[in-house]
Design an enzyme around this catalytic site. Sequence first.
Site, short mmCIF file in Angstrom:
data_model
loop_
_atom_site.label_atom_id
_atom_site.label_comp_id
_atom_site.label_asym_id
_atom_site.label_seq_id
_atom_site.Cartn_x
_atom_site.Cartn_y
_atom_site.Cartn_z
N GLU A 93 -3.17 -0.05 -3.82
CA GLU A 93 -3.07 -1.23 -2.95
C GLU A 93 -3.19 -2.51 -3.75
OE1 GLU A 93 -5.95 -1.83 0.40
OE2 GLU A 93 -6.28 0.27 -0.08
N ASP A 104 0.85 -1.19 0.00
CA ASP A 104 0.00 0.00 0.00
C ASP A 104 0.89 1.25 0.00
OD1 ASP A 104 -2.11 1.81 0.40
OD2 ASP A 104 -2.07 1.52 2.57
P1 TTP Z 1 -5.42 5.41 1.49
O1 TTP Z 1 -4.51 4.26 1.21
O2 TTP Z 1 -6.57 5.20 2.42
O3 TTP Z 1 -4.62 6.66 2.05
P2 TTP Z 1 -3.20 7.23 1.70
O4 TTP Z 1 -2.50 6.40 0.69
O5 TTP Z 1 -3.37 8.68 1.34
O6 TTP Z 1 -2.46 7.16 3.09
P3 TTP Z 1 -1.90 5.90 3.90
O7 TTP Z 1 -2.19 4.66 3.10
O8 TTP Z 1 -0.44 6.17 4.08
O9 TTP Z 1 -2.63 5.94 5.21
O10 TTP Z 1 -6.04 5.93 0.13
C1 TTP Z 1 -5.29 5.95 -1.08
C2 TTP Z 1 -5.67 7.14 -1.89
O11 TTP Z 1 -7.07 7.12 -2.15
C3 TTP Z 1 -5.39 8.45 -1.18
O12 TTP Z 1 -4.08 8.91 -1.38
C4 TTP Z 1 -6.42 9.35 -1.80
C5 TTP Z 1 -7.59 8.45 -2.11
N1 TTP Z 1 -8.61 8.63 -1.05
C6 TTP Z 1 -9.59 9.58 -1.23
O13 TTP Z 1 -9.66 10.22 -2.29
N2 TTP Z 1 -10.51 9.79 -0.25
C7 TTP Z 1 -10.48 9.10 0.94
O14 TTP Z 1 -11.33 9.34 1.82
C8 TTP Z 1 -9.46 8.11 1.13
C9 TTP Z 1 -9.38 7.33 2.42
C10 TTP Z 1 -8.55 7.92 0.12
CA CA Z 2 -2.31 4.11 0.89
#
Ligand code: TTP
Ligand code: CA
Length: 356
Positions: free
Chosen positions: A104, A8
């Site tokens: 992911e 991820d």
């Molecule tokens: P995530 O994997 O949930 O978040 P992240 O990669 O920004 O952070 P980390 O994994 O380090 O905790 O989500 C991946 C991408 O999906 C994120 O960069 C942006 C998008 N996303 C949204 O647009 N809205 C949201 O509410 C979430 C959770 C993610």
């Molecule tokens: Ca992420």
Amino acid sequence: MRHILHADFDAFYASVEQLDRPELRGRPVVVGGSPETRGVVASASYEARRYGVHSAMPMGRALQLCPGAVRVQPRFERYAEVSRRVMAIFRDITPLVEPLSLDEAYLDVTDLVAPERPPGQIAAELKARVRAELGLTISVGVATSKSVAKIASGMGKPDALTIVPPGTERQFLAPLPTEELWGIGPKTAARLASEGVHTIGDLGKRGPEWFRARFGRMGEHLRLLALGQDDRPVVVEHETRSVSAETTLVKDTGDPEALQELVSRLSQRVASRLRRDELQGRTVKLKLRLADFTTFTRQVTLAEPVQSSEAIAEAASKLLQPELRPGRLFRLVGVGVSGFDWHQQEAVQLRLGGFE
Ligand code: TTP
Ligand code: CA
């Protein structure tokens, strides 16, 4: 025994922005719409998270908490391109890759494991390659199942590598809050807490009957997950191109409230199937059949993939509104979601094809 990795990206959108704009590196960055347009945070860099900023927070609030943050408008095309590149690296390591979203994926590396190349080393090699070739960090969880690997990858972020050695799954899960388990949301967690069940370890002590009484058909699956057992395979070619639900009305209706209510119900059905299959899609489709059997669909492709019933219902309702006219009666309503992240081509085919 299998060896599964869950990989991820760390702060995906925000990290891509920091990669492309070196002046943003080391600074708090929030990606999302402006406060004026009531934007929310899609992704926050780890520098911004120190101020309590997180995904899904209203942008105005985020900038209050961290006035020094730089807000960046999302560039979805760019994120999709980075996603394609990371998936290509994953597939170069093993063909057994199952993307879950843009940032992911699960990898089944069982066949690559050798005495001199344990699963943890494969994960370390993967992290090093992504860093060298893309300039970005991923966090990786290594375990004997998807469920445990996914939970492990969320630990110690960013740039983490968490290995759960075979046989220690139950111990690893025991201290974690029940919400970490797939299928347990905040509401269910609160209900469990009121029964004194706070951790996955608490769950693991309950018997099959207890689970069946609370979770019905899902009970046994959940019980095994709590014990660290999950034999779901890594699925390479996702056959699912669209998830939809439809209902033929007992009596044709043009009543806006009744139709809205039906759209909500269908959205809930679609959402629960998406959740079950860990899918999220960008295209929401509404299918309508009039009293005279004329059938047509309306669809919208959103900037962000959706999974929740609220998001699906919101999009579907917007599609419904312009179709409501006095005297126009409907005999069937359907709601569908497609355009799943990882197979752009399949999504395109779907848009060209019919409602499934
Ligand atoms: P995530 O994997 O949930 O978040 P992240 O990669 O920004 O952070 P980390 O994994 O380090 O905790 O989500 C991946 C991408 O999906 C994120 O960069 C942006 C998008 N996303 C949204 O647009 N809205 C949201 O509410 C979430 C959770 C993610
Ligand atoms: Ca992420």
